[in-house]
Design a protein around this motif. Structure first.
Motif, PDB file in Angstrom:
ATOM      1  N   PRO A  86      -5.955   0.365  -9.490  1.00 48.54           N
ATOM      2  CA  PRO A  86      -6.004  -0.853  -8.666  1.00 48.54           C
ATOM      3  C   PRO A  86      -4.680  -1.602  -8.582  1.00 48.54           C
ATOM      4  CG  PRO A  86      -7.968  -0.694 -10.019  1.00 48.54           C
ATOM      5  CD  PRO A  86      -7.057   0.409 -10.468  1.00 48.54           C
ATOM      6  N   THR A  87      -3.840  -1.493  -9.621  1.00 47.42           N
ATOM      7  CA  THR A  87      -2.543  -2.176  -9.604  1.00 47.42           C
ATOM      8  C   THR A  87      -1.606  -1.591  -8.552  1.00 47.42           C
ATOM      9  OG1 THR A  87      -1.810  -0.689 -11.376  1.00 47.42           O
ATOM     10  CG2 THR A  87      -2.664  -2.846 -12.029  1.00 47.42           C
ATOM     11  N   MET A  88      -1.917  -0.421  -8.034  1.00 46.88           N
ATOM     12  CA  MET A  88      -1.069   0.230  -7.026  1.00 46.88           C
ATOM     13  C   MET A  88      -1.320  -0.304  -5.616  1.00 46.88           C
ATOM     14  SD  MET A  88      -1.351   4.210  -8.180  1.00 46.88           S
ATOM     15  CE  MET A  88      -0.502   4.878  -9.627  1.00 46.88           C
ATOM     16  N   LEU A  89      -2.432  -0.984  -5.412  1.00 46.42           N
ATOM     17  CA  LEU A  89      -2.831  -1.362  -4.059  1.00 46.42           C
ATOM     18  C   LEU A  89      -1.767  -2.184  -3.349  1.00 46.42           C
ATOM     19  CD1 LEU A  89      -5.020  -1.341  -1.894  1.00 46.42           C
ATOM     20  CD2 LEU A  89      -5.968  -3.408  -2.944  1.00 46.42           C
ATOM     21  N   LYS A  90      -1.164  -3.117  -4.056  1.00 45.36           N
ATOM     22  CA  LYS A  90      -0.148  -3.988  -3.457  1.00 45.36           C
ATOM     23  C   LYS A  90       0.998  -3.179  -2.868  1.00 45.36           C
ATOM     24  CE  LYS A  90       2.992  -7.791  -4.613  1.00 45.36           C
ATOM     25  NZ  LYS A  90       3.470  -8.698  -5.700  1.00 45.36           N
ATOM     26  N   GLU A  91       1.369  -2.102  -3.542  1.00 44.72           N
ATOM     27  CA  GLU A  91       2.462  -1.263  -3.048  1.00 44.72           C
ATOM     28  C   GLU A  91       1.987  -0.352  -1.915  1.00 44.72           C
ATOM     29  OE1 GLU A  91       5.181  -2.156  -4.296  1.00 44.72           O
ATOM     30  OE2 GLU A  91       4.321  -3.273  -5.969  1.00 44.72           O
ATOM     31  N   ILE A  92       0.776   0.196  -2.038  1.00 47.89           N
ATOM     32  CA  ILE A  92       0.267   1.137  -1.031  1.00 47.89           C
ATOM     33  C   ILE A  92       0.189   0.490   0.341  1.00 47.89           C
ATOM     34  CG2 ILE A  92      -1.787   2.443  -0.315  1.00 47.89           C
ATOM     35  CD1 ILE A  92      -2.281   3.002  -3.299  1.00 47.89           C
ATOM     36  N   ILE A  93      -0.257  -0.759   0.398  1.00 52.53           N
ATOM     37  CA  ILE A  93      -0.430  -1.392   1.707  1.00 52.53           C
ATOM     38  C   ILE A  93       0.901  -1.778   2.353  1.00 52.53           C
ATOM     39  CG2 ILE A  93      -2.759  -2.210   1.173  1.00 52.53           C
ATOM     40  CD1 ILE A  93      -1.632  -4.942   0.579  1.00 52.53           C
ATOM     41  N   GLN A  94       2.004  -1.538   1.666  1.00 52.12           N
ATOM     42  CA  GLN A  94       3.321  -1.720   2.287  1.00 52.12           C
ATOM     43  C   GLN A  94       3.751  -0.504   3.102  1.00 52.12           C
ATOM     44  OE1 GLN A  94       6.471  -3.254  -0.256  1.00 52.12           O
ATOM     45  NE2 GLN A  94       4.955  -4.044  -1.706  1.00 52.12           N
ATOM     46  N   LEU A  95       3.044   0.600   2.929  1.00 49.01           N
ATOM     47  CA  LEU A  95       3.436   1.853   3.588  1.00 49.01           C
ATOM     48  C   LEU A  95       2.874   1.884   5.007  1.00 49.01           C
ATOM     49  CD1 LEU A  95       2.745   4.181   0.546  1.00 49.01           C
ATOM     50  CD2 LEU A  95       4.986   3.421   1.364  1.00 49.01           C
ATOM     51  N   LYS A  96       3.468   1.153   5.902  1.00 55.43           N
ATOM     52  CA  LYS A  96       2.932   0.935   7.241  1.00 55.43           C
ATOM     53  C   LYS A  96       2.920   2.192   8.108  1.00 55.43           C
ATOM     54  CE  LYS A  96       2.306  -3.418   6.386  1.00 55.43           C
ATOM     55  NZ  LYS A  96       0.930  -3.938   6.195  1.00 55.43           N
ATOM     56  N   GLN A  97       3.682   3.225   7.728  1.00 54.93           N
ATOM     57  CA  GLN A  97       3.707   4.467   8.500  1.00 54.93           C
ATOM     58  C   GLN A  97       2.673   5.477   8.002  1.00 54.93           C
ATOM     59  OE1 GLN A  97       5.667   4.418  11.179  1.00 54.93           O
ATOM     60  NE2 GLN A  97       6.260   2.382  10.441  1.00 54.93           N
ATOM     61  N   LEU A  98       1.920   5.100   6.953  1.00 52.92           N
ATOM     62  CA  LEU A  98       1.011   6.050   6.313  1.00 52.92           C
ATOM     63  C   LEU A  98      -0.115   6.479   7.260  1.00 52.92           C
ATOM     64  CD1 LEU A  98       1.109   7.158   3.376  1.00 52.92           C
ATOM     65  CD2 LEU A  98      -0.776   5.608   2.855  1.00 52.92           C
ATOM     66  N   THR A  99      -0.267   7.811   7.391  1.00 55.43           N
ATOM     67  CA  THR A  99      -1.346   8.370   8.208  1.00 55.43           C
ATOM     68  C   THR A  99      -2.335   9.180   7.363  1.00 55.43           C
ATOM     69  OG1 THR A  99      -0.029  10.343   8.733  1.00 55.43           O
ATOM     70  CG2 THR A  99       0.092   8.490  10.270  1.00 55.43           C
ATOM     71  N   HIS A 100      -1.881   9.711   6.213  1.00 56.47           N
ATOM     72  CA  HIS A 100      -2.729  10.538   5.361  1.00 56.47           C
ATOM     73  C   HIS A 100      -2.656  10.040   3.916  1.00 56.47           C
ATOM     74  CE1 HIS A 100      -2.149  13.047   8.889  1.00 56.47           C
ATOM     75  NE2 HIS A 100      -3.161  13.799   8.506  1.00 56.47           N
ATOM     76  N   PHE A 101      -3.804   9.697   3.351  1.00 61.25           N
ATOM     77  CA  PHE A 101      -3.849   9.146   1.998  1.00 61.25           C
ATOM     78  C   PHE A 101      -4.951   9.832   1.199  1.00 61.25           C
ATOM     79  CE2 PHE A 101      -5.268   5.373  -0.767  1.00 61.25           C
ATOM     80  CZ  PHE A 101      -4.427   5.760  -1.806  1.00 61.25           C
TER      81      PHE A 101
END
Length: 361
Positions: A86-101
């Protein structure tokens, strides 16, 4: 090395006294897969690939290292695979080009998924595990561009603790662009999967693994929404509490059918096979209560387009099934009948002698 597009590295560690130095030009690398890599080496490696679009990160990744990786790649990264915290969420949502997760491990709450859906508007594919508390899947509706969805839950709660079943409600979820749908270890609420499929009309590939349903009727009523368009269906180790069923629609678009370890009534399986005349591939495995010579005759007589057939893990099939295959399956190119213990050596040799058929017995 300049034209290298994909790189996989494993088991790299750096001693405290060593120094890292690389003089290779790898500016075209777009995909990086890493496992068992020490944190310092990981950070160093990522800095070498300014055009990186996809990365598969090792397990037990330090939070600070992940923050550094996201900071370096947030303008280019389109695909991310990791073990989620859960601590990673803040960083993940910065990846605005992300298409596959893809999250190999770690549970997602409803709040997590809503944030991801709203923050990552380009997301087309997501695979994750639901937390025990996430019972409503309405959050999926925030992912407007989603094409591939894979939801997982622990099978422990489906089979081992029946008094604590965790059911998931898909009723108000909708993904209009979804084409690939996979469920593993999920117990949908009654009729909710039907309603979700009705709200997601473009699905062509469905896989249900270790899921629990009230009846086969619940499953096939939902599947029949795609009777003209469904191309691939896989049913694996489903737990179906009642045998009530109904099937009337032809699945004219279905090309591939795989059923493993499902206690499906023989009458239902025969009816389903007859309603799938365009099948090119069929796999039926670990179905001793259902798969017998009668079923093989039906599929051999009705599936004239069949090119690939697998009938595995059976104590019931006899040499009669082999005769049916030889007589009727003229389009066959691949045949797998491993662990069919009741077949004679003569019957196996007959299959091996089939012309233009790659046979494994």
């Amino acid at each position: 090395m300049e034209s290298l597009k994909s790189l996989q590295l494993a088991n790299l560690n750096q001693s405290k006294s060593s120094r890292l130095a690389v003089n290779l030009a790898m500016t075209d690398v777009e995909c990086l897969i890493l496992s068992s890599i020490s944190g310092d080496i990981l950070t160093f490696l990522v800095s070498l690939f300014p055009q990186l679009k996809r990365i598969d990160l090792p397990a037990a990744l330090d939070a600070n290292k992940f923050t550094n990786i996201v900071h370096f790649l947030k303008e280019s990264l389109e695909g991310l695979t990791l073990d989620y915290e859960p601590t990673m969420l803040k960083e993940i949502i910065q990846l605005k080009q992300l298409t596959h997760f893809t999250a190999r491990e770690g549970d997602f709450s409803n709040k997590d998924l809503i944030e991801i859906g709203k923050a990552l508007p380009k997301l087309k594919s997501i695979s994750f595990c639901l937390s025990m508390e996430t019972t409503s899947l309405a959050c999926l509706s925030t992912m407007n561009e989603l094409e591939c969805l894979s939801l997982k839950a622990s099978t422990y709660y489906c089979y081992k603790r029946s008094n604590e079943k965790i059911v998931r409600d898909f009723t108000v979820a909708k993904n209009l662009k979804l084409i690939n749908f996979k469920l593993s270890g999920i117990i949908p609420t009654s009729d909710s999967l039907y309603k979700y499929f009705d709200n997601s009309p473009n699905i062509v590939d469905i896989g249900l693994f270790y899921c629990t349903f009230n009846s086969w009727l619940d499953i096939f009523e939902a599947l029949e929404l795609f009777c003209a368009t469904l191309q691939r269906l896989e049913l694996h180790s489903l737990h179906v509490e009642n045998t009530h069923d109904r099937l009337t629609e032809y699945f004219d678009g279905l090309k591939c059918l795989k059923i493993y370890g499902c206690d499906m009534p023989k009458k239902l399986l025969i009816k389903f096979i007859r309603l799938c005349p365009q099948l090119e591939e069929i796999q039926l495995s670990a179905m001793d209560k259902t798969l017998n010579d009668e079923v093989v005759l039906v599929l051999c007589q009705n599936l004239k387009q069949l090119e690939r057939m697998s009938l595995n893990n059976s104590f019931i099939l006899t040499d009669q099934s082999v005769d049916y295959i030889v007589e009727h399956c003229h389009a066959l190119k691949q045949l797998n009948v491993q662990k069919c213990y009741n077949l004679s050596a003569e019957a196996k040799n007959k299959l091996k002698s089939l012309k233009n058929v790659r046979c494994v017995v």
